[in-house]
Design a protein around this motif. Sequence first.
Motif, PDB file in Angstrom:
ATOM      1  N   ALA A  75       0.842  -1.195   0.000  1.00 24.32           N
ATOM      2  CA  ALA A  75       0.000   0.000   0.000  1.00 24.32           C
ATOM      3  C   ALA A  75       0.880   1.248   0.000  1.00 24.32           C
ATOM      4  O   ALA A  75       1.827   1.350   0.785  1.00 24.32           O
ATOM      5  CB  ALA A  75      -0.912   0.009   1.224  1.00 24.32           C
ATOM      6  N   VAL A  76       0.560   2.193  -0.905  1.00 24.37           N
ATOM      7  CA  VAL A  76       1.361   3.414  -1.035  1.00 24.37           C
ATOM      8  C   VAL A  76       0.444   4.623  -1.197  1.00 24.37           C
ATOM      9  O   VAL A  76      -0.730   4.489  -1.548  1.00 24.37           O
ATOM     10  CB  VAL A  76       2.322   3.341  -2.245  1.00 24.37           C
ATOM     11  CG1 VAL A  76       3.375   2.268  -2.036  1.00 24.37           C
ATOM     12  CG2 VAL A  76       1.546   3.104  -3.534  1.00 24.37           C
ATOM     13  N   ARG A  77       1.015   5.795  -0.945  1.00 19.77           N
ATOM     14  CA  ARG A  77       0.329   7.066  -1.191  1.00 19.77           C
ATOM     15  C   ARG A  77       0.931   7.693  -2.446  1.00 19.77           C
ATOM     16  O   ARG A  77       2.151   7.785  -2.582  1.00 19.77           O
ATOM     17  CB  ARG A  77       0.491   8.007   0.001  1.00 19.77           C
ATOM     18  CG  ARG A  77      -0.110   7.499   1.300  1.00 19.77           C
ATOM     19  CD  ARG A  77       0.033   8.545   2.409  1.00 19.77           C
ATOM     20  NE  ARG A  77       1.429   8.915   2.630  1.00 19.77           N
ATOM     21  CZ  ARG A  77       2.255   8.255   3.434  1.00 19.77           C
ATOM     22  NH1 ARG A  77       1.823   7.192   4.088  1.00 19.77           N
ATOM     23  NH2 ARG A  77       3.509   8.651   3.590  1.00 19.77           N
ATOM     24  N   LEU A  78       0.061   8.109  -3.340  1.00 22.33           N
ATOM     25  CA  LEU A  78       0.515   8.704  -4.602  1.00 22.33           C
ATOM     26  C   LEU A  78      -0.066  10.109  -4.724  1.00 22.33           C
ATOM     27  O   LEU A  78      -1.284  10.288  -4.679  1.00 22.33           O
ATOM     28  CB  LEU A  78       0.076   7.843  -5.782  1.00 22.33           C
ATOM     29  CG  LEU A  78       0.416   8.371  -7.184  1.00 22.33           C
ATOM     30  CD1 LEU A  78       1.928   8.477  -7.357  1.00 22.33           C
ATOM     31  CD2 LEU A  78      -0.179   7.461  -8.248  1.00 22.33           C
ATOM     32  N   THR A  79       0.822  11.092  -4.876  1.00 17.75           N
ATOM     33  CA  THR A  79       0.409  12.486  -5.004  1.00 17.75           C
ATOM     34  C   THR A  79       1.105  13.105  -6.209  1.00 17.75           C
ATOM     35  O   THR A  79       2.317  12.941  -6.381  1.00 17.75           O
ATOM     36  CB  THR A  79       0.758  13.286  -3.739  1.00 17.75           C
ATOM     37  OG1 THR A  79       0.125  12.689  -2.608  1.00 17.75           O
ATOM     38  CG2 THR A  79       0.291  14.730  -3.872  1.00 17.75           C
ATOM     39  N   GLY A  80       0.329  13.787  -7.050  1.00 18.16           N
ATOM     40  CA  GLY A  80       0.919  14.406  -8.227  1.00 18.16           C
ATOM     41  C   GLY A  80      -0.125  15.111  -9.072  1.00 18.16           C
ATOM     42  O   GLY A  80      -1.209  15.462  -8.588  1.00 18.16           O
ATOM     43  N   THR A  81       0.196  15.278 -10.332  1.00 16.37           N
ATOM     44  CA  THR A  81      -0.673  15.982 -11.269  1.00 16.37           C
ATOM     45  C   THR A  81      -1.093  15.045 -12.385  1.00 16.37           C
ATOM     46  O   THR A  81      -0.259  14.339 -12.968  1.00 16.37           O
ATOM     47  CB  THR A  81       0.058  17.202 -11.873  1.00 16.37           C
ATOM     48  OG1 THR A  81       0.497  18.054 -10.820  1.00 16.37           O
ATOM     49  CG2 THR A  81      -0.867  17.978 -12.792  1.00 16.37           C
ATOM     50  N   ALA A  82      -2.374  15.028 -12.704  1.00 13.34           N
ATOM     51  CA  ALA A  82      -2.905  14.129 -13.721  1.00 13.34           C
ATOM     52  C   ALA A  82      -2.565  14.611 -15.127  1.00 13.34           C
ATOM     53  O   ALA A  82      -2.697  15.788 -15.441  1.00 13.34           O
ATOM     54  CB  ALA A  82      -4.418  14.013 -13.570  1.00 13.34           C
ATOM     55  N   LEU A  83      -2.119  13.672 -15.953  1.00 10.82           N
ATOM     56  CA  LEU A  83      -1.909  13.933 -17.386  1.00 10.82           C
ATOM     57  C   LEU A  83      -2.985  13.164 -18.141  1.00 10.82           C
ATOM     58  O   LEU A  83      -2.704  12.194 -18.851  1.00 10.82           O
ATOM     59  CB  LEU A  83      -0.510  13.493 -17.818  1.00 10.82           C
ATOM     60  CG  LEU A  83       0.674  14.071 -17.027  1.00 10.82           C
ATOM     61  CD1 LEU A  83       1.983  13.538 -17.566  1.00 10.82           C
ATOM     62  CD2 LEU A  83       0.645  15.591 -17.068  1.00 10.82           C
ATOM     63  N   ARG A  84      -4.208  13.609 -17.992  1.00  8.92           N
ATOM     64  CA  ARG A  84      -5.314  12.819 -18.515  1.00  8.92           C
ATOM     65  C   ARG A  84      -5.302  12.724 -20.036  1.00  8.92           C
ATOM     66  O   ARG A  84      -5.822  11.765 -20.604  1.00  8.92           O
ATOM     67  CB  ARG A  84      -6.643  13.402 -18.032  1.00  8.92           C
ATOM     68  CG  ARG A  84      -7.794  12.489 -18.404  1.00  8.92           C
ATOM     69  CD  ARG A  84      -9.106  12.905 -17.843  1.00  8.92           C
ATOM     70  NE  ARG A  84     -10.153  12.053 -18.363  1.00  8.92           N
ATOM     71  CZ  ARG A  84     -11.437  12.279 -18.186  1.00  8.92           C
ATOM     72  NH1 ARG A  84     -11.837  13.318 -17.505  1.00  8.92           N
ATOM     73  NH2 ARG A  84     -12.331  11.464 -18.702  1.00  8.92           N
ATOM     74  N   ASP A  85      -4.699  13.685 -20.694  1.00  6.81           N
ATOM     75  CA  ASP A  85      -4.645  13.621 -22.152  1.00  6.81           C
ATOM     76  C   ASP A  85      -3.714  12.508 -22.636  1.00  6.81           C
ATOM     77  O   ASP A  85      -3.661  12.213 -23.832  1.00  6.81           O
ATOM     78  CB  ASP A  85      -4.196  14.961 -22.732  1.00  6.81           C
ATOM     79  CG  ASP A  85      -2.862  15.424 -22.175  1.00  6.81           C
ATOM     80  OD1 ASP A  85      -2.529  15.053 -21.030  1.00  6.81           O
ATOM     81  OD2 ASP A  85      -2.145  16.142 -22.886  1.00  6.81           O
ATOM     82  N   LYS A  86      -2.997  11.874 -21.703  1.00  4.17           N
ATOM     83  CA  LYS A  86      -2.102  10.769 -22.040  1.00  4.17           C
ATOM     84  C   LYS A  86      -2.626   9.429 -21.518  1.00  4.17           C
ATOM     85  O   LYS A  86      -1.894   8.441 -21.505  1.00  4.17           O
ATOM     86  CB  LYS A  86      -0.708  11.016 -21.434  1.00  4.17           C
ATOM     87  CG  LYS A  86      -0.067  12.342 -21.828  1.00  4.17           C
ATOM     88  CD  LYS A  86       0.376  12.338 -23.278  1.00  4.17           C
ATOM     89  CE  LYS A  86       1.176  13.602 -23.605  1.00  4.17           C
ATOM     90  NZ  LYS A  86       1.613  13.646 -25.019  1.00  4.17           N
TER      91      LYS A  86
END
Length: 248
Positions: A75-86
Motif C-alpha cells: 500500500a502506497v500514497r501517490l500524489t501528483g498531477t494528472a496527465l489525462r490527455d495521455k
Amino acid sequence: MKDSFSRLRPLLGAGLATLAALAILVFLGAWQLERRAWKQDLVARIEARAHGEPEAIVPESRWPEWRAGDDEFRAVRLTGTALRDKEVLVHGLMSGQPGAPLQGFYVFTPIRLASGAIVMLNRGFIPGELRDPAMRRDMQVGDAVSVTGLMRAPEARGWFMPENRPELDQWFTRDIAAMAQARGLERVAPFWVDTLAAPTATAWPRPGQTRLSIPNNHLQYALTWFGLALTLLGVFGAWAWKRTRAEP
C-alpha cells in the motif's frame, strides 16, 4: 522350483513398475505440500503489505532496482498531477450480474510527481460506453491527485491474450513500458498503482479491482496424489495375492 519361479517372475516386473509409479505419486504429493506452504507464506506477505499503513511512493532513485517479489501489493500514497490527455484504456472485465461480467476498460492515467517523474495510475474500471473522455468529467488535465493504492507489477501477455496494438490504441495487457513509449512519456516507474476503492465508490471509473484472494488448493491436490498411491498399492497387492494363490 522352476515352476514356482516362472509363476513369480511376472511379479518382479510388475512390482518394479508399481514401485516406480508409487515413487512418482508420493513425490507429487510431497511437492504439492511444499507448494501449499509456499502459497500460505505468499498470501500472508501479500495481506501484510496490502493492509499495512500506506507508505510513500518508492523514490525514482530506487526504480532501477524495484522487484515485484519485494514490493508488489504494498500500500502506497501517490500524489501528483494528472496527465489525462495521455491516459491509456486497457480492455478488461468486471463482475456484474451473475454469469454476465461487464465488458469495458481500465483507465490508466499518468501522474506526474513533484520531481517530474511519472507513475501510471489505474483509476478503475469503466463500461465500454464511457470510452470517450467527454462522457467522463471526473478528472481533467492538470488536476491534483492524491490517492492510496497498491503497487503492481507490469503484466505479461498470456497464451490466449491478444497482443497490444499501440498503433491502433488497443491495449489488452498492462505493459507499462509500451504505454509510456506510445504516449511519449519519459522517467516512468517500472510499476503501476491500482487505486483502492472508497467505502462508497459508485461512480465511474470504479476503483479497487485488485483481487487479493489467491486460490490455495494444494492440500486437495496432495491428498489426491497420496490417495492414488494408496490405491495403486491396494490394486497391486490384490493382484499379487491372486497371482501367488493361483494353481500352477
